[in-house]
Design an enzyme around this catalytic site. Structure first.
Site, PDB file in Angstrom:
ATOM      1  CB  CYS A 140      -1.008  -0.075   1.169  1.00  0.00           C
ATOM      2  SG  CYS A 140      -1.803   1.504   1.343  1.00  0.00           S
ATOM      3  N   GLY A 195      -6.956   0.924 -12.445  1.00  0.00           N
ATOM      4  CA  GLY A 195      -7.658   1.086 -13.270  1.00  0.00           C
ATOM      5  C   GLY A 195      -7.282   0.494 -14.774  1.00  0.00           C
TER       6      GLY A 195
END
Lengths: 292, 241
Positions: free
Chosen positions: A119, A206
């Protein structure tokens, strides 16, 4: 699992709220929102910036803490979802990772721990554990020892060679790998000339990252023999097939869930038709086909 | 919460930078709800508070601030767009007899729908709408049969000052107030008056609670503007600087 499609961590909350959009029991499994030992508010707003083919997020692991996830969120999810789920674990220290993994792996609803060492949005933690092979191997081994369930290590693409980290996780005893997490990115506001995201940079995800993810999965398939969960920009059933050709045993669908709450369900519905068109009988037959 | 395909029936410029768009086909929302509109060529949807609903037509207002809203200005009547509708919570109007409604700038939009729902119940709210200047005024309540009190920051029309200044000076009677506008304005209202409902705006990822991109701090912990909000009690919001 009865199908290979799993909503990715951080794009599906704790799952149950999506039951208002569709019957979530069609999902192969669910990867829960990243969880830390203590509750976290996360980063200041804005946390989101739009991109041409995706978005940047810097949520900063907002979550209610491991005990609340076990006692509240997992119970709410179990009421609407009968299958076992994947708990995603984040942290700032070995101790935090170990403790959170112990708590969540003990929950009956959880069948695996996904170790979030990639992360990019948490200061002094998160991705720092996933960039150094020695640290990653040691952390994986520590979490393996604490966890009563299989451990999947989620790898960062923000490295020169992802296979070095994949091998380190394998040496540490990982039961599987998931890849890729988001790519570090930044957008700058044209009017203010300042980064849009409050903490300047975040994770880009995405359809724009899909080719990067396919390459990472392909390379990792050649380097290790562990099961691989492929993810990164999957938007449709064709992308699932491509990711499995590259070497993924199953896939996670992430950012799509944020622009179409029924996106994961549509992929599951579309898969049989796409398989038929491509002459595929069983999805297990096509794992790593691009290597043969 | 629903995924629907809507048809644009109107898309018209109102002021230098404010447009009004009407969309046919959504289920009836509640005052306070918002919708997420898919803009062709933009990856993320755009959230807009519902400003009115009649005969199956949802009314929204938007200010041209970036690429998405610029693209919206080019969308034509008759064009169909995907939308997630009925998002967020709604205003609590239970037992309210003397509502005070306060808006700043484009914040009038969700409050217009609220005011119309009060009028339907036979209650006329006091609506104070603040704008920067005369040329920014949107005459949004003409059709509802009552006029808001207009204030302008520069005094070129109506009361000279902000909507909050007006309330502080005139101290009208109310049993609950509703406010929407820029954060400093909401902070000012919450600091001066208790017992209000504030409709917040935030940059959102998904608009339905999944991404945690729009969370604010409240006295009861983190809450999502898109899911637990956009309407919050004036006592629970913790304002930053």
């Amino acid at each position: 699992m009865d199908n290979p499609v799993i909503p990715a961590s951080g794009t599906f909350g704790f799952g149950y709220e999506f039951n208002n959009w569709f019957d979530i029991s069609v999902l192969g499994s669910i990867a829960l929102k990243g969880t830390t030992i203590e509750a976290r508010y996360g980063n200041p707003l804005p946390r989101i910036a739009e991109c041409p083919a995706g978005m940047i997020n810097a949520i900063g692991l907002q979550n209610p803490g491991a005990v609340a996830v076990r006692d509240i969120e997992l119970k709410k999810l179990a009421a609407v979802y009968p299958k076992k789920v994947i708990a995603n674990v984040g942290g700032h220290s070995f101790g935090e990772y170990v403790e959170t993994s112990a708590i969540l792996s003990a929950a009956e609803e959880v069948f695996a721990i996904e170790l979030n060492v990639s992360c990019p949005n948490v200061k002094g933690g998160g991705m720092a554990f996933g960039l150094d092979a020695g640290v990653l191997e040691e952390l994986t081994a520590a979490v393996k020892e604490a966890s009563s369930k299989p451990v999947i290590v989620k790898l960062s693409p923000n490295v020169t060679d992802i296979t070095v980290l994949a091998k380190a996780a394998e040496r540490g005893g990982a039961d599987g790998l998931s890849l890729i997490n988001t790519l570090v990115g930044m957008r700058i506001d044209l009017r203010t000339a300042k980064p849009i995201i409050s903490v300047k940079r975040g994770g880009y995800s995405g359809p724009g990252v899909f080719p990067v993810a396919v390459n990472a999965v392909y390379n990792t398939r050649e380097a290790v023999s562990l099961p691989i969960v492929g993810m990164g920009g999957i938007m449709n059933a064709e992308n699932v097939i491509e990711m499995m050709y590259a070497g993924a045993d199953c896939v996670m669908v992430g950012t799509l869930n944020l622009i179409d709450p029924c996106g994961s369900k549509k992929i599951i519905e579309d898969l049989p038709g796409v398989m038929e068109r491509l002459g595929i009988d069983k999805l297990t037959d096509i794992v790593g086909r691009a290597h043969r | 919460m629903k995924s629907e395909r809507l048809k644009i029936t109107e898309n018209r410029q109102i002021t230098a930078d404010i447009y009004k768009m009407c969309l046919l086909g959504a289920e009836k929302p509640l005052p306070g709800n918002f919708l997420e509109l898919t803009i062709p060529g933009c990856f993320l949807g755009r959230p807009f508070g519902v400003a009115g609903y009649a005969d199956g037509i949802t009314e929204i207002y938007y200010r041209v601030v970036g690429e998405g809203t610029m693209k919206m200005t080019g969308m034509k009547e008759g064009e169909e767009v995907d939308a997630l509708t009925g998002l967020g919570n709604s205003f609590d109007t239970n037992g309210v007899k003397k509502p005070l409604i306060v808006s700043g700038g484009l914040g009038f939009a969700p409050l217009k729908f609220l005011a119309e729902s009060f009028v339907e119940k036979g209650i006329t709210p006091l609506f104070v709408a603040g704008f920067k200047s005369r040329s920014d005024i949107v005459e949004f309540l003409k059709e509802s049969g009552f006029s808001p009190v207009i204030t302008t920051d520069d005094g070129t029309a109506g009361f000279h000052g902000s909507a909050v200044d007006y309330i502080k000076e005139k101290v009208p009677e109310f049993d609950r107030y509703y406010a929407c506008g820029p954060m400093p304005m909401l902070k000012g209202m919450a600091a001066a008056f208790k017992g209000g409902q504030l409709s917040l705006e935030a940059r959102m990822g998904c608009g339905f609670g999944a991404c945690m991109g729009c969370s604010i701090m409240t006295t009861a912990g983190a809450k999502r503007v898109c899911k637990e909000g956009p309407v919050f009690s004036s006592e629970e919001v913790i304002f930053g600087d």
